[in-house]
Design a protein around this motif. Structure first.
Motif, short mmCIF file in Angstrom:
data_model
loop_
_atom_site.label_atom_id
_atom_site.label_comp_id
_atom_site.label_asym_id
_atom_site.label_seq_id
_atom_site.Cartn_x
_atom_site.Cartn_y
_atom_site.Cartn_z
N GLU A 14 6.18 9.69 23.08
CA GLU A 14 6.60 8.54 23.88
C GLU A 14 5.41 7.94 24.62
O GLU A 14 4.64 8.63 25.28
N GLY A 15 5.25 6.61 24.48
CA GLY A 15 4.20 5.91 25.19
C GLY A 15 2.85 5.91 24.50
O GLY A 15 1.91 5.27 24.98
N LEU A 16 2.73 6.61 23.37
CA LEU A 16 1.45 6.65 22.65
C LEU A 16 1.45 5.60 21.54
O LEU A 16 2.45 5.42 20.84
N ARG A 17 0.33 4.93 21.35
CA ARG A 17 0.20 3.91 20.32
C ARG A 17 -0.59 4.47 19.15
O ARG A 17 -1.73 4.90 19.30
N VAL A 18 0.05 4.46 17.99
CA VAL A 18 -0.57 4.98 16.77
C VAL A 18 -0.66 3.87 15.74
O VAL A 18 0.35 3.26 15.39
N ALA A 43 6.51 7.20 19.23
CA ALA A 43 5.25 6.47 19.16
C ALA A 43 5.49 4.97 18.96
O ALA A 43 6.45 4.56 18.31
N ASP A 44 4.60 4.17 19.55
CA ASP A 44 4.56 2.74 19.28
C ASP A 44 3.64 2.56 18.07
O ASP A 44 2.42 2.66 18.18
N VAL A 45 4.22 2.34 16.90
CA VAL A 45 3.48 2.33 15.65
C VAL A 45 3.15 0.90 15.24
O VAL A 45 4.03 0.04 15.19
N ARG A 46 1.88 0.66 14.94
CA ARG A 46 1.43 -0.61 14.38
C ARG A 46 0.90 -0.32 12.98
O ARG A 46 -0.10 0.38 12.82
N VAL A 47 1.58 -0.84 11.97
CA VAL A 47 1.15 -0.63 10.59
C VAL A 47 0.13 -1.69 10.22
O VAL A 47 0.38 -2.89 10.38
N VAL A 48 -1.02 -1.26 9.73
CA VAL A 48 -2.08 -2.18 9.30
C VAL A 48 -2.40 -1.85 7.84
O VAL A 48 -3.24 -0.98 7.56
N PRO A 49 -1.75 -2.51 6.90
CA PRO A 49 -2.01 -2.24 5.49
C PRO A 49 -3.21 -3.03 4.99
O PRO A 49 -3.55 -4.09 5.53
N THR A 50 -3.87 -2.51 3.96
CA THR A 50 -4.85 -3.33 3.27
C THR A 50 -4.08 -4.35 2.43
O THR A 50 -2.91 -4.15 2.10
N LYS A 51 -4.75 -5.44 2.09
CA LYS A 51 -4.08 -6.50 1.34
C LYS A 51 -3.50 -5.99 0.02
O LYS A 51 -2.36 -6.28 -0.34
#
Length: 420
Positions: A14-18, A43-51
């Motif tokens: 909780e509260g961690l950004r991954v 977790a606060d998840v931000r998905v960053v995919p390659t194109k």
């Protein structure tokens, strides 16, 4: 009716950004399960995919699972300087799967998309979970890239061995999503700790042994193996080569750890004897049966008119005590550690029993837990660390990942002292 706060499952992230980076590999579909699990842990998840990875799993899937928008280019969301902000604000960056091409790019410090730029900016822990064909993983260029990345503090999880794309089988398979998530939790629990076990070989026992009564029945205990597995993960995170001797547990083994299976107390004792001279430290976290029955070659039947069954039990080998008695100064193992799962009774408190056990066993470190307060199978634990004379050296409470790192602080100190 909504669940009350006390009945809600624990959310340790909780509260961690991954940030979860996704590369263009067929194993990208497994990252879906990783993202879901991380969000369920809070977790606060931000998905960053390659194109190119979007050819395998689309942006809509990542946005639905993470509840956050998906970007791939440094030219998106320019007004907020996303290519800098994402890396700066992350508590951890996990790339799953990490391809050979991507690891080569990271090794060179390239920043030609949002994911690689975020890695160059971040000061948070970076975890790479490679997946590729065996020949690619074993190529000297890939091995050199992995060595360089690890020397910079990047956590590169060893791939698993198994079925690959097509009919191929070998090393290079992505570890199971559960193992990757647990490894990430252990990295986050490590905090600012450095890789202080680099170059060490740590042998850890875990789980509960089973003693055969007949071909159908066994005598066993309630150990889940979770604490031993957490210790193995934590040691791996801190740079050790880890061998996990696992008895009777259904847990998913930690990623990047060599696993030796055992069943009975005699099996586990044999495995430990085989490994003890190769280990810098031995941590005996398994719940080993104290007694073993005479085994019947056929299933024991109920007999008409008999009200019960009498078992003859004999004591099993005291593995921990044997380890300390066999030690030779200046030779491996350099540190021997054990566990004492105790309860109080009419004669003494649980801690008093543990202190006597510490004195009897002679281990460098004994981790005591009161199982009447912290039952088997829990994801949390409370440990008191005792020296060989029963003196209290410290204590820790929290998730099993957190208390594992606290215990390994003591193990690292023991190894440093012995090395010095």
């Amino acid at each position: 009716m909504p669940a009350s706060p006390s009945s809600m499952p624990p959310r340790p992230l909780e509260g961690l950004r991954v940030i979860v980076g996704v590369c263009a590999g067929i194993a990208a579909y497994k990252a879906v399960h990783v993202v879901r699990a991380l969000t369920e842990l809070g977790a606060d998840v931000r998905v960053v995919p390659t194109k190119n990875s979007l050819e395998f799993v689309g942006a809509a899937t990542w946005e639905a699972l993470s509840h956050n928008p998906v970007r791939t280019s440094v030219f998106q969301d320019v007004d907020s300087v996303a290519h800098v902000r994402l890396g700066q604000e992350a508590d951890a960056i996990l790339v799953v799967p990490a391809t050979a091409d991507f690891m080569a790019s990271v090794r060179m410090g390239r920043a030609d998309d949002l994911l690689s730029a975020s890695l160059l900016v971040t000061r948070a822990p970076v975890i790479l979970a490679p997946a590729m064909h065996t020949e690619m993983w074993e190529h000297p260029a890939t091995r050199d890239n992995v060595d360089v990345l690890r020397s910079r503090g990047v956590h590169v999880i060893e791939p698993a061995s198994g079925r690959l794309t097509g009919a191929d089988t070998g090393v290079g398979r992505l570890p199971e999503p559960e193992a990757i998530v647990q490894f990430t939790q252990s990295v986050l629990a490590a905090g600012e700790r450095e890789r202080d076990l680099e170059g060490s070989h740590i042998v850890i026992t875990a789980g509960g042994t089973s003693e055969a009564l007949d071909p159908v029945r066994v005598l066993t205990n309630r150990s889940s193996g979770k604490q031993g597995a957490a210790l193995a993960r934590a040691a791996c995170v801190r740079g050790a080569r880890v061998t996990l001797v696992l008895a009777g547990s259904n847990i998913v083994p930690p990623a990047g750890v060599e696993v030796v299976r055992s069943v009975s107390a005699a099996d586990l004792a044999s495995a430990v004897r085989e490994l003890e001279g190769k280990a810098d430290a031995l941590i005996m976290a398994a719940a080993v049966s104290d007694f073993t029955p005479e085994t019947s070659g056929s299933k024991i039947k109920k007999r008409e008119g008999e009200s019960g069954l009498t078992l003859h039990l004999t004591e099993t080998e005291d593995i921990l005590r044997g380890l300390t008695e066999r030690r030779v100064p200046g030779r491996r193992p350099r540190a021997v550690c054990g566990f004492a799962a105790e309860t109080g009774d009419e004669h003494s408190s649980a801690l008093a029993h543990a202190k006597r056990k510490a004195q009897a066993k002679g281990a460098d470190l004994l981790a005591f837990n009161d199982v009447s307060k912290n039952g088997f199978g829990s994801d949390h634990n409370e440990l008191t660390f005792l020296g060989s004379s029963g003196e209290i050296l410290g204590a820790a409470s929290g998730s099993k990942d957190e208390v594992s790192h606290a215990m390994l602080d003591h193990v690292a100190a023991l190894l440093t002292r012995e090395h010095g």
